[in-house]
Scaffold this motif. Structure first.
Motif: not given
Length: 113
Positions: A20, A80, A82-83, A86-87, A89-91, A93-94
């Protein structure tokens, strides 16, 4: 890039985060070489050619290493998806990507350590 499109197996946290970091650094360099431009009349942003090319080059290995990282935590690569939220989903996955590896073998293979 050794495992460019290899979605099988597991990846340690360091493998994911160094990939990354490399991607972000090259993306930054590409944006310096061909910077984005904003049209003052329309307000449209034209992204630099090098940035677009780099983004296309790293999309497959990015998803591949993220999938292998999720495998290491005992989750499917389908996580993935979940991405697409919006917003939130990123949290989600992170949180999964920074989590600890699942000790011992799991359905995706032996531990990388």
């Amino acid at each position: 890039f050794k495992k460019y499109a290899d979605f099988r197996g597991r990846a340690r946290r360091s493998e994911y985060w160094f990939a990354y970091l490399f991607s972000v650094l090259v993306s930054y360099a590409a944006s310096v070489v061909t910077p984005s431009r904003v049209d003052p009349v329309t307000g449209n942003t034209n992204v630099g050619t090098a940035t677009i090319i780099w983004s296309l080059v790293v999309i497959v290995p990015g998803f591949a290493v993220a999938t292998r990282r999720l495998h290491d935590t005992g989750r499917s690569g389908k996580t993935l998806l979940w991405l697409l939220l919006p917003f939130v989903g990123a949290i989600i996955v992170l949180v999964y990507l920074v989590g600890d590896s699942q000790p011992g073998p799991n359905q995706y293979g032996d531990p990388v350590k």
